[in-house]
Design a protein around this motif. Structure first.
Motif, PDB file in Angstrom:
ATOM      1  N   ARG A  75       0.828  -1.209   0.000  1.00 52.29           N
ATOM      2  CA  ARG A  75       0.000   0.000   0.000  1.00 52.29           C
ATOM      3  C   ARG A  75       0.863   1.260   0.000  1.00 52.29           C
ATOM      4  O   ARG A  75       0.545   2.245  -0.672  1.00 52.29           O
ATOM      5  N   LYS A  76       1.949   1.223   0.739  1.00 51.15           N
ATOM      6  CA  LYS A  76       2.864   2.375   0.755  1.00 51.15           C
ATOM      7  C   LYS A  76       3.462   2.597  -0.633  1.00 51.15           C
ATOM      8  O   LYS A  76       3.565   3.741  -1.102  1.00 51.15           O
ATOM      9  N   THR A  79       0.872   4.147  -2.983  1.00 51.52           N
ATOM     10  CA  THR A  79       0.659   5.579  -2.764  1.00 51.52           C
ATOM     11  C   THR A  79       1.879   6.384  -3.203  1.00 51.52           C
ATOM     12  O   THR A  79       1.732   7.500  -3.729  1.00 51.52           O
ATOM     13  N   TYR A  82       1.584   6.838  -6.912  1.00 54.48           N
ATOM     14  CA  TYR A  82       0.640   7.901  -7.260  1.00 54.48           C
ATOM     15  C   TYR A  82       1.235   9.287  -7.005  1.00 54.48           C
ATOM     16  O   TYR A  82       1.005  10.220  -7.772  1.00 54.48           O
ATOM     17  N   GLN A  83       2.012   9.399  -5.940  1.00 53.83           N
ATOM     18  CA  GLN A  83       2.662  10.676  -5.654  1.00 53.83           C
ATOM     19  C   GLN A  83       3.680  11.020  -6.747  1.00 53.83           C
ATOM     20  O   GLN A  83       3.713  12.146  -7.255  1.00 53.83           O
ATOM     21  N   SER A  89      -1.555  12.822  -3.546  1.00 50.92           N
ATOM     22  CA  SER A  89      -1.244  12.289  -2.217  1.00 50.92           C
ATOM     23  C   SER A  89      -2.418  11.458  -1.706  1.00 50.92           C
ATOM     24  O   SER A  89      -3.559  11.936  -1.670  1.00 50.92           O
ATOM     25  N   MET A  90      -2.132  10.222  -1.317  1.00 54.00           N
ATOM     26  CA  MET A  90      -3.138   9.333  -0.734  1.00 54.00           C
ATOM     27  C   MET A  90      -2.571   8.756   0.562  1.00 54.00           C
ATOM     28  O   MET A  90      -1.366   8.518   0.676  1.00 54.00           O
ATOM     29  N   ASP A  91      -3.438   8.503   1.528  1.00 54.80           N
ATOM     30  CA  ASP A  91      -3.030   7.898   2.797  1.00 54.80           C
ATOM     31  C   ASP A  91      -2.980   6.386   2.620  1.00 54.80           C
ATOM     32  O   ASP A  91      -4.022   5.757   2.373  1.00 54.80           O
ATOM     33  N   PHE A  92      -1.803   5.786   2.755  1.00 56.07           N
ATOM     34  CA  PHE A  92      -1.669   4.345   2.506  1.00 56.07           C
ATOM     35  C   PHE A  92      -2.491   3.518   3.487  1.00 56.07           C
ATOM     36  O   PHE A  92      -2.868   2.377   3.209  1.00 56.07           O
ATOM     37  N   GLU A  95      -6.748   5.102   2.346  1.00 56.69           N
ATOM     38  CA  GLU A  95      -7.290   5.597   1.085  1.00 56.69           C
ATOM     39  C   GLU A  95      -6.912   4.754  -0.123  1.00 56.69           C
ATOM     40  O   GLU A  95      -7.081   5.189  -1.262  1.00 56.69           O
ATOM     41  N   ILE A  96      -6.432   3.551   0.115  1.00 51.58           N
ATOM     42  CA  ILE A  96      -6.085   2.658  -0.991  1.00 51.58           C
ATOM     43  C   ILE A  96      -6.335   1.225  -0.569  1.00 51.58           C
ATOM     44  O   ILE A  96      -6.134   0.857   0.603  1.00 51.58           O
ATOM     45  N   LEU A 250      -8.631   3.482  -5.207  1.00 53.22           N
ATOM     46  CA  LEU A 250      -8.237   4.607  -4.385  1.00 53.22           C
ATOM     47  C   LEU A 250      -9.420   5.538  -4.175  1.00 53.22           C
ATOM     48  O   LEU A 250     -10.255   5.714  -5.069  1.00 53.22           O
TER      49      LEU A 250
END
Length: 383
Positions: A75-76, A79, A82-83, A89-92, A95-96, A250
């Motif tokens: 998950r990290k 994200t 995506y960054q 920016s997504m919270d691992f 938000e994914i 996401l």
């Protein structure tokens, strides 16, 4: 007799499932079929990805049930991807959600948000699974037109004239499959505004961003998108991992939690080794995409030549894994045209009609065919 569920009365067997039986029968009869119909990458993943799954086999947790949310490491990395690629920016942690391919996400999202008789806006032409899944959950497909005249973008004036009171979800897919049209930030902003105005969940299906595309985009680049949107993505096309079944959805925490409620009741987590391979894929640098696109660019030029041999027209600026070609003026339907190709030239391409009525008059070529085979196909028309 045991009767099947009524929901099956509204859906048909997937076109490729059915058509490939015919293609395989011709192959078994010795016919030299060249398959340009399927978007399944024939290239292989990066060696580091294959090494990662091999090395994972001896990890002490490799063969246990895995978390429904996937490894935190995966998950990290998703994200971070995506960054780096979209500046999003997504919270691992919230938000994914990794998926066993993005196709399952279409079902999970539909089950999470649709009740019987709810309505769903579905692009015409578009991926057939959107409509099939809508029918399976007993919601109602409502098709909205995409046309070449509007560059295969939604016509918001026409959408506003529709009765939207029962619509819960709107499916979009940009870069668009099958046409290769690429959305702009302005289109995404209009979609978000439309979704907020009518309280419709906008779901962008986004697996083709990095194939022959100089401007990869995410719907989350539009301001306020997290309030009303989800995005599906996949490693299948980007990293040649279609058979691995690795995707992701996401969105904001509430939407992801709803999808997780469904998913956690339908599988027992993604295989550990596949997750470790996916982590390595997501770490690949820009030269990976550049090298892939050198190959696809050469193939596309040959497909353009083949399209011209068939007197078809096409948009040379389209992106993605396919070439969408308009048939010459002919009395043949798209399906008759491709059947003639199949039986006379032993070449299988996809009729545009499987993507909706607005696909009539078009055919779709896949770039998942090596140059030798494309040249062989060309030779059959030059002889």
């Amino acid at each position: 007799m045991i009767q099947t569920a009524k929901r099956l009365e509204s859906v048909q067997e997937y076109y490729f499932s059915k058509k490939l039986r015919e293609v395989n029968q011709l192959i078994s009869e010795g016919k030299p079929i060249i398959n340009m119909g399927i978007g399944s990458p024939d290239l292989i993943p990066h060696s580091s990805v294959i090494d990662a799954i091999k090395n994972a086999m001896t990890d002490h947790k490799a063969h246990e049930y895995q978390s429904y949310q996937g490894l935190a490491e995966l998950r990290k990395e998703m994200t971070t991807f995506y960054q780096n690629q979209f500046d999003v920016s997504m919270d691992f942690a919230s938000e994914i959600l990794p998926l066993m391919g993005s196709k399952e996400g279409i079902m999970h999202i539909s089950m999470a948000f649709l009740n019987k008789s709810d309505e769903v806006l579905i692009p015409n032409p578009g991926y057939p699974t959107y409509a099939a899944v809508t029918e399976l959950v007993q919601a109602k497909p409502v098709f909205y037109d995409l046309t070449a005249a509007n560059n295969w973008m939604p016509d918001f004036e026409k959408l506003e004239q529709m009765n939207l009171s029962k619509v819960k979800i709107m499916w979009v897919c940009y870069p668009h499959m099958p046409t290769g049209a690429n959305a702009t930030l302005e289109v995404f902003e209009k979609l978000i505004a439309f979704g907020k105005k009518h309280q419709i969940l906008i779901v962008n299906d986004n697996p083709y961003s990095f194939v022959l595309n100089d401007n990869p985009m995410s719907i989350f680049q539009a301001k306020g998108a997290k309030d009303i949107a989800l995005e599906l993505n996949s490693l299948s096309k980007t990293f040649n991992m279609s058979g691995w079944r690795v995707g992701m959805v996401l969105g904001n925490k509430n939407f992801i939690d709803a999808v997780l409620k469904v998913k956690s009741n339908m599988d027992s987590g993604m295989f550990y080794g596949i997750q470790k391979g996916a982590v390595e894929a997501l770490k690949l640098k820009s030269d990976w995409f550049e090298n892939q696109n050198v190959i696809y660019s050469k193939r596309r030029e040959l497909i353009f030549e083949l399209s011209s041999q068939l007197k078809c027209s096409f948009n040379a600026k389209s992106v993605g894994l396919f070439v969408w070609a308009k048939l010459p003026n002919t009395s043949h339907s798209s399906e008759q045209f491709i059947d003639d190709l199949l039986h006379e030239k032993h070449l299988f391409v996809t009729p545009g009609t499987i993507f909706g009525s607005n696909g009539e008059g078009y055919i779709r070529f896949s770039l998942c065919v090596d140059e030798v085979k494309i040249n062989e196909a060309l030779s059959r028309f030059k002889a």
